[in-house]
Design a protein around this motif. Structure first.
Motif, PDB file in Angstrom:
ATOM      1  N   UNK A   1       0.822  -1.205   0.000  1.00 34.32           N
ATOM      2  CA  UNK A   1       0.000   0.000   0.000  1.00 34.32           C
ATOM      3  C   UNK A   1       0.861   1.262   0.000  1.00 34.32           C
ATOM      4  N   UNK A   2       1.970   1.221   0.743  1.00 31.80           N
ATOM      5  CA  UNK A   2       2.858   2.378   0.798  1.00 31.80           C
ATOM      6  C   UNK A   2       3.496   2.627  -0.561  1.00 31.80           C
TER       7      UNK A   2
ATOM      8  N   UNK B   1      -6.058   4.332   6.551  1.00 28.69           N
ATOM      9  CA  UNK B   1      -7.327   4.464   5.827  1.00 28.69           C
ATOM     10  C   UNK B   1      -8.199   5.549   6.439  1.00 28.69           C
ATOM     11  N   UNK B   2      -8.183   5.673   7.763  1.00 25.37           N
ATOM     12  CA  UNK B   2      -8.984   6.699   8.442  1.00 25.37           C
ATOM     13  C   UNK B   2      -8.462   8.094   8.104  1.00 25.37           C
ATOM     14  N   UNK B   3      -7.117   8.238   8.059  1.00 25.00           N
ATOM     15  CA  UNK B   3      -6.527   9.533   7.721  1.00 25.00           C
ATOM     16  C   UNK B   3      -6.897   9.964   6.305  1.00 25.00           C
TER      17      UNK B   3
ATOM     18  N   UNK C   1     -12.854   1.003  -1.627  1.00 23.83           N
ATOM     19  CA  UNK C   1     -12.729   0.453  -0.276  1.00 23.83           C
ATOM     20  C   UNK C   1     -13.675  -0.740  -0.176  1.00 23.83           C
ATOM     21  N   UNK C   2     -13.268  -1.734   0.627  1.00 22.12           N
ATOM     22  CA  UNK C   2     -14.120  -2.905   0.813  1.00 22.12           C
ATOM     23  C   UNK C   2     -15.383  -2.520   1.594  1.00 22.12           C
ATOM     24  N   UNK C   3     -16.506  -3.143   1.246  1.00 24.31           N
ATOM     25  CA  UNK C   3     -17.783  -2.860   1.904  1.00 24.31           C
ATOM     26  C   UNK C   3     -18.438  -4.176   2.321  1.00 24.31           C
TER      27      UNK C   3
ATOM     28  N   UNK D   1      -6.797  -2.722  -6.423  1.00 26.74           N
ATOM     29  CA  UNK D   1      -7.316  -3.460  -5.273  1.00 26.74           C
ATOM     30  C   UNK D   1      -7.743  -2.517  -4.160  1.00 26.74           C
ATOM     31  N   UNK D   2      -8.670  -2.946  -3.354  1.00 19.97           N
ATOM     32  CA  UNK D   2      -9.258  -2.079  -2.330  1.00 19.97           C
ATOM     33  C   UNK D   2      -8.347  -1.914  -1.117  1.00 19.97           C
ATOM     34  N   UNK D   3      -8.667  -0.896  -0.325  1.00 25.79           N
ATOM     35  CA  UNK D   3      -8.070  -0.742   1.006  1.00 25.79           C
ATOM     36  C   UNK D   3      -8.640  -1.834   1.914  1.00 25.79           C
ATOM     37  N   UNK D   4      -7.963  -2.142   3.049  1.00 25.56           N
ATOM     38  CA  UNK D   4      -8.417  -3.248   3.905  1.00 25.56           C
ATOM     39  C   UNK D   4      -9.678  -2.918   4.700  1.00 25.56           C
TER      40      UNK D   4
END
Length: 517
Positions: free
Chosen positions: A64-65, A226-228, A415-417, A508-511
């Motif tokens: 991800x980085x 992800x929150x940031x 993002x995953x849902x 690909x999505x974020x976790x």
């Protein structure tokens, strides 16, 4: 059995009873030693699985980085340091275990647990009189070093408060009071006089604590990044004018909006060019005098409240006041950039020229949908720039041509849902097992229809599993059923395709983190 005059037969019965009790105590001692050995085996097996899981979590964060350094770069830096501190301390504990067992001969490749009832090795090496030996001081210093370094790495981040508390509790080396109220030194209380197999098991348990804390940090780091990314501080203000050029004396009209906005996105205050403006449906309604001929800047601020603090988002824009039509005005209906995989609505006009006398061309799929309205699909356009060419018939029969360049961008990573939630959720295992994996684009203004094709599932204590489709298959369900209450299950790298756009690949999505209740 005591007191009174006993017959020879009664004395014999009493003696046999004492021998029986002694034999029971001896057997119980061997059973306890075997139990410690089996427990040590389970810890060591769990530690190997935890190491594999941590490697997978770290690899996910590193990936991800690499894709988005702005969002995950700081989390990756913390993870790099945590990984080194954890690995060094884990290796040191392993060296202590080797010291305990190096002189013990294995039987069929296994330690003889029932024969490891002495603690001479530790007693002679770690202690000197009533205090610690040089080796004992080294052991305590190593534990203290790990505890202080980890606390320092995580300090100041509210996401890691519980982890720091756990580190301080599990690796405290302060004196301990026993059940009789006697104060003992840390190593005396936990290791002095204990059987070798018991001390070995305690060290394996300490390694397990190291791996557990490392996993918690990686999971929290992924969630924090992800929150940031969703924070107001990462938004940008966009100036959208009704047109880019104005005649002298004409009022400049338009909107100042955020990259993602709706009726609920209401700032504390908005100022433009030193004055306040009103809000309507999440938009700041702009109306200022055009001013003299030439370039003019629009400056101001959106101010939001976040976590009790004021977050200021600068407003920056400019416009040109012209005496007569010389250039085309081109603006994207939804965003300043155009995106692959979707139809980008475009409005094309030429100041002072009727829409019937204006024509426009562009690479890719360019279709007219009305007067001055077009749909532009840039999926097939190569590179990250594309130009629109506009031609206008001016009064007097002359023509004017203007070219405007746009940034061509891919659709942002989704993002995953799960069960209507993004980024994280919690519930029992059945809630998760019956869920369908979907993706969402919360910060994207286009309505995108997708089909999930695969995703990665990570359960504490198990290796990452790649699952095909949008539901949990048998292997995934078996993995989830191993999770315990309080475990955090991660769904990551959800892959999907765009419905109606064959061949286009979405990132690909974020976790997504699911806490088992």
């Amino acid at each position: 059995m005591a007191g009174g005059k006993l017959t020879p037969r009664q004395k014999m019965v009493n003696l046999m009873y004492l021998v029986f009790i002694a034999m029971m105590a001896l057997n119980m001692s061997k059973e306890v030693l075997s139990a410690f050995g089996l427990m040590n085996e389970k810890f060591e097996s769990s530690n190997k699985d935890a190491q594999s899981n941590n490697e997978a979590l770290y690899a996910t964060l590193a990936s991800k980085a690499g894709e988005n350094a702005a969002q995950y770069g700081e989390a990756k830096k913390v993870a790099d340091q945590v990984q080194k501190v954890s690995a060094d301390f884990y290796a040191y504990i392993e060296s202590l275990k080797v010291d305990i067992t190096k002189e013990i001969e294995k039987v069929d490749g296994k330690l003889p647990y029932e024969a490891m009832d002495k603690g001479d090795k530790i007693d002679e090496t770690w202690f000197s009189g009533d205090g610690y030996s040089k080796k004992g001081q080294e052991v305590v210093a190593a534990i203290d070093k790990y505890r202080t370094e980890m606390a320092a790495l995580l300090a100041g981040n509210p996401k890691f408060v519980s982890v720091i508390r756990d580190v301080n509790a599990k690796f405290a080396t302060a004196d301990v009071k026993d059940r009789e109220g006697v104060t003992k030194k840390f190593l005396d209380y936990h290791y002095k006089g204990f059987p070798a197999i018991a001390s070995l098991t305690k060290l394996s348990a300490m390694q397990n604590d190291v791996e557990t804390i490392e996993a918690a940090i990686y999971s929290a780091a992924l969630g924090k990044a992800a929150e940031d990314a969703a924070s107001y501080s990462n938004y940008a203000a966009i100036v959208v004018l009704d047109k880019n050029a104005y005649f002298q004396g004409e009022a400049v009209t338009g909107k100042v909006v955020l990259g993602r906005y709706d009726a609920k996105t209401v700032p504390t205050s908005v100022s433009v060019n030193g004055g306040s403006v009103s809000m309507e449906n999440g938009q700041a309604v702009l109306k200022i005098g055009a001013g003299s001929i030439g370039e003019h800047e629009i400056n101001g601020n959106f101010v939001f409240k976040e976590s009790g603090k004021d977050i200021t988002i600068p407003i920056k824009g400019q416009y040109v006041v012209v005496p007569q039509p010389k250039d085309a005005t081109i603006s994207a209906d939804k965003m300043n950039s155009v995106y692959r995989g979707v139809d980008n609505p475009m409005t094309v006009s030429f100041a002072g020229v009727s829409a019937n006398d204006v024509s426009a061309t562009a690479p890719g799929a360019w279709k007219k949908s009305g007067d001055g309205k077009y749909n532009w699909n840039v999926t097939s356009v190569s590179g990250d720039k594309a130009k629109i060419s506009v031609t206008a018939k001016l009064p007097g029969g002359k023509t004017a041509t203007s070219v405007k360049e746009f940034n061509v961008r891919p659709i942002p990573a989704p993002v995953a849902e799960l069960r209507g939630k993004i980024n994280s959720g919690k519930g029992n295992k059945n809630d998760l097992l019956n869920s369908t994996i979907r993706v969402a684009f919360p910060d994207f203004v286009f309505d995108v229809k997708t089909q999930v094709t695969s995703f990665e599932l990570s359960v504490p204590g198990s290796s990452t599993l790649v699952v095909q489709g949008d539901k949990f298959n048998g292997a995934a369900q078996a993995l989830i059923n191993k999770a315990k209450r309080g475990d955090v299950i991660t769904i990551n790298n959800v892959k999907c395709t765009l419905i109606g756009v064959p061949g286009y690949t979405v990132k690909g999505s974020a976790p997504f983190a699911w806490e088992v209740q």
